[in-house]
Design a protein around this motif. Structure first.
Motif, PDB file in Angstrom:
ATOM      1  N   ASN A  29       0.831  -1.192   0.000  1.00 31.49           N
ATOM      2  CA  ASN A  29       0.000   0.000   0.000  1.00 31.49           C
ATOM      3  C   ASN A  29       0.873   1.252   0.000  1.00 31.49           C
ATOM      4  O   ASN A  29       2.074   1.180   0.262  1.00 31.49           O
ATOM      5  N   ARG A  49      -1.936   2.064   8.685  1.00 27.92           N
ATOM      6  CA  ARG A  49      -1.478   0.788   9.235  1.00 27.92           C
ATOM      7  C   ARG A  49      -2.561   0.182  10.132  1.00 27.92           C
ATOM      8  O   ARG A  49      -2.810  -1.034  10.070  1.00 27.92           O
ATOM      9  N   ILE A  52      -5.239  -1.417   8.024  1.00 30.67           N
ATOM     10  CA  ILE A  52      -4.781  -2.673   7.433  1.00 30.67           C
ATOM     11  C   ILE A  52      -4.723  -3.783   8.486  1.00 30.67           C
ATOM     12  O   ILE A  52      -5.214  -4.908   8.266  1.00 30.67           O
ATOM     13  N   TRP A  59       1.089  -4.802   6.979  1.00 28.44           N
ATOM     14  CA  TRP A  59       1.484  -3.875   5.909  1.00 28.44           C
ATOM     15  C   TRP A  59       2.951  -4.161   5.631  1.00 28.44           C
ATOM     16  O   TRP A  59       3.838  -3.680   6.302  1.00 28.44           O
TER      17      TRP A  59
END
Length: 382
Positions: A29, A49, A52, A59
């Protein structure tokens, strides 16, 4: 090898709940909404973060922390841009992100002329047509000297295509070529593209190499201090585009990059599609040669035409021997005692992918098929 999935954050048509069903464990990402050259703020990184990790992922890789065009051109003064870049690196490290993928392609990222080229059994794929690219350079952009970059056969095909192309056809070609720019970054019109090309006027391959070496010398020492691994993405396609030199296209190019700052932190994203589009590249041999410096892998395949055109193949069915490549990658990661992150790249649009409006080249079902095929090969080899 660790399975990851490229997700475009809030800009993505796919939700993390859908990505979870692919079986991938990690996310690739970036903060695409941040303009090039500005600092990625620690709070924004932390929020992404958290998003995710709350969905059950790590991540694993930033793709990409983009480099401002002024750095590539070697404009002055560059110190503020380097300072901002280093601050973004520090903020990523503070949030536990350790691998940064980037590229040094001038002006454009990956370049295709067709976003939905039909496949024989249904579905569509990305395609790079040398005649269409020549037509774009010669008749739409009007770049002087473009004829020298193409064969007579390609130039004849370019003339034929442009002679019958409607204004809609030309608009679609411009849109396709601009679609390689990630996230929400502004696309170019023909006029703004001409102005951007003017800013690169006279930049040679040696000039670009010198500017790239300065970037590495400015950045890699900070990466060493912060415990970050940098990995350059090869040129896509591996050839000059719009008269702009591309300098990460071959084994010799990669050797130069890694020698420019000879440190483990200065590494490579091994993209089998980008490197596979160059018929001179032996991909398994390149893994054996550079395996100690590969920090991330993009796995896809291309089918090449003699005129320099190519299109995305199935992950196991293109021109590159994916089994041999994966065998070499597994040997490299075993020798280093690591789990190398990889992601399936540029899948075909299959079944209902066409209605999802995902980023070009990043469908759900097409990439899921590719991931499943790669997972099977890796399991067999392991």
């Amino acid at each position: 090898m660790k399975e990851t999935w490229r997700w475009f954050g809030p800009l993505d048509a796919l939700g993390l709940d859908e990505v979870a069903q692919t079986g991938a464990a990690g996310i690739v990402n970036a903060l695409h909404e941040v303009p090039y050259g500005e600092v990625w703020q620690s709070a924004d990184i932390a929020a992404r973060r958290h998003l995710i990790e709350s969905a059950g992922f790590d991540w694993d890789v930033v793709e990409s922390l983009p480099i401002h065009e002024a750095i590539k051109r070697g404009d002055a003064p560059l110190e503020p841009l380097f300072a901002n870049y280093r601050q973004s690196m520090a903020n990523l490290a503070e949030n536990g992100i350790r691998t940064i993928c980037y590229n040094f392609m001038p002006l454009l990222d990956w370049t295709r002329t067709d976003l939905a080229s039909p496949l024989p059994r249904g579905g569509t794929c990305l395609r790079f047509s040398a005649p269409k690219m020549a037509a774009f350079e010669l008749y739409m952009v009007g770049r002087r000297g473009a004829e020298a970059d193409y064969s007579d056969a390609v130039l004849a095909a370019a003339r034929a295509w442009f002679a019958q192309a409607s204004s809609d056809d030309q608009a679609e070609l411009l849109k396709s070529i601009m679609s390689g720019l990630p996230g929400a970054y502004d696309r170019y019109s023909l006029e703004t593209l001409r102005r951007a090309l003017d800013a690169y006027q006279g930049l040679s391959r040696d000039d670009l190499r010198a500017n790239y070496k300065r970037f590495l010398q400015e950045i890699i020492p900070t990466a060493q201090e912060l415990g970050l691994s940098f990995c350059v993405h090869p040129d896509d396609p591996p050839r000059d585009i719009l008269g702009l030199p591309r300098i990460v296209s071959s084994a010799d190019d990669i050797g130069w990059v890694l020698d420019a700052v000879d440190a483990p932190e200065n590494g490579l994203t091994f993209c089998t599609g980008s490197l596979g589009a160059n018929p001179l590249n032996d991909l398994p041999e390149m893994v054996q040669k550079f395996g100690a410096r590969i920090h991330f892998a993009h796995l896809r395949n291309v089918v090449k035409d003699p005129d320099g055109s190519f299109e995305e193949g199935t992950h196991l069915g293109g021109d590159s021997d994916m089994v041999a490549i994966l065998r070499a990658l597994l040997a490299a990661e075993s020798a280093r005692g690591i789990s190398l992150p990889f992601r399936p790249d540029h899948g075909h649009d299959l079944l209902d992918d066409s209605g999802r409006k995902t980023h070009p080249g990043y469908p759900l079902i097409g990439r899921l098929r590719g991931l499943a095929e790669l997972r099977g090969v890796i399991a067999a080899l392991a």
